[in-house]
Design an enzyme around this catalytic site. Structure first.
Site, PDB file in Angstrom:
ATOM      1  N   THR A   1       4.793   0.930  -4.687  1.00 44.45           N
ATOM      2  CA  THR A   1       4.392  -0.452  -4.935  1.00 44.45           C
ATOM      3  C   THR A   1       4.464  -0.857  -6.407  1.00 44.45           C
ATOM      4  O   THR A   1       4.799  -2.008  -6.695  1.00 44.45           O
ATOM      5  CB  THR A   1       2.988  -0.721  -4.343  1.00 44.45           C
ATOM      6  OG1 THR A   1       3.051  -0.474  -2.936  1.00 44.45           O
ATOM      7  CG2 THR A   1       2.522  -2.143  -4.570  1.00 44.45           C
TER       8      THR A   1
ATOM      9  N   LYS B   1       0.822  -1.208   0.000  1.00 46.26           N
ATOM     10  CA  LYS B   1       0.000   0.000   0.000  1.00 46.26           C
ATOM     11  C   LYS B   1       0.860   1.264   0.000  1.00 46.26           C
ATOM     12  O   LYS B   1       0.571   2.230   0.681  1.00 46.26           O
ATOM     13  CB  LYS B   1      -0.934  -0.012   1.202  1.00 46.26           C
ATOM     14  CG  LYS B   1      -1.898  -1.192   1.182  1.00 46.26           C
ATOM     15  CD  LYS B   1      -2.860  -1.165   2.334  1.00 46.26           C
ATOM     16  CE  LYS B   1      -3.787  -2.341   2.368  1.00 46.26           C
ATOM     17  NZ  LYS B   1      -4.491  -2.634   1.161  1.00 46.26           N
ATOM     18  N   CYS B   2       1.889   1.247  -0.823  1.00 47.17           N
ATOM     19  CA  CYS B   2       2.861   2.338  -0.879  1.00 47.17           C
ATOM     20  C   CYS B   2       2.833   2.953  -2.276  1.00 47.17           C
ATOM     21  O   CYS B   2       2.528   2.277  -3.254  1.00 47.17           O
ATOM     22  CB  CYS B   2       4.250   1.757  -0.582  1.00 47.17           C
ATOM     23  SG  CYS B   2       5.626   2.905  -0.766  1.00 47.17           S
ATOM     24  N   GLY B   3       3.164   4.217  -2.363  1.00 45.90           N
ATOM     25  CA  GLY B   3       3.245   4.859  -3.664  1.00 45.90           C
ATOM     26  C   GLY B   3       4.307   4.227  -4.564  1.00 45.90           C
ATOM     27  O   GLY B   3       4.251   4.364  -5.785  1.00 45.90           O
TER      28      GLY B   3
END
Length: 169
Positions: free
Chosen positions: A44, A40-42
């Site tokens: 990803t 759930k990371c930018g």
């Protein structure tokens, strides 16, 4: 890049996604990229480039190993089953995913405690800055460290991988 006692790094045990124990040596003596991952990371979408590296260089002795980590703003909250399902169905990940780890602090995984001694391109060592920090271990005993915003297909990473791999036959 630095020589961070490659042999000892390759022998540090870690837990696999299925609860077993492995070492980097279990993946051969070629090039290994260790990367802390999060769903759930930018950053990803780097999974796609990591998978492409695995497909491009895997038959020449290269392996990506993903280490899920929830230390950065809770961006990897899932169970191992959820993480593995997400990686497979969303990104088609075929490279190994290890058990979720801590990469910083007193409870950091032993492998990460050792990897963090390697400097990045500016000579800075120390804590992992964010998700998707990459450590490339080469057979000659060198650890190359690339910060999170350096994409897996960056020319500097490709150069390290290609220079260290055996040529195609």
């Amino acid at each position: 890049m630095t020589d961070v006692q490659q042999e000892s790094l390759r022998d540090i045990p870690f837990t696999t996604a299925d609860g077993g124990t492995a070492t980097l040596s279990d993946y051969g003596d070629g090039v290994v990229m260790v990367v802390n991952v999060a769903s759930k990371c930018g950053l990803t979408p780097q999974y796609e480039q990591l998978e492409q590296l695995q497909k491009t260089y895997g038959d020449r002795g290269f392996t990506v190993i993903g280490f899920p980590c929830n230390q950065f703003m809770g961006q990897e909250p899932g169970t191992m089953e959820e993480i593995l399902d997400y990686c497979a169905t969303t990104w088609g990940v075929s490279f190994p995913i290890a058990e979720k780890v801590k990469v910083n602090g007193s409870h950091a995984a032993p492998l990460y405690k050792a990897l963090k001694r390697a400097p990045d391109a500016e000579g800075k060592r120390g804590p992992v800055l964010w998700n998707f920090e990459k450590f490339v271990l080469t057979p000659d005993g060198v650890v190359h460290r690339f910060r999170p915003t350096t994409k897996p297909d960056d020319p500097a990473i490709i150069r390290v991988i290609e220079d260290a791999l055996t040529p195609r036959s």
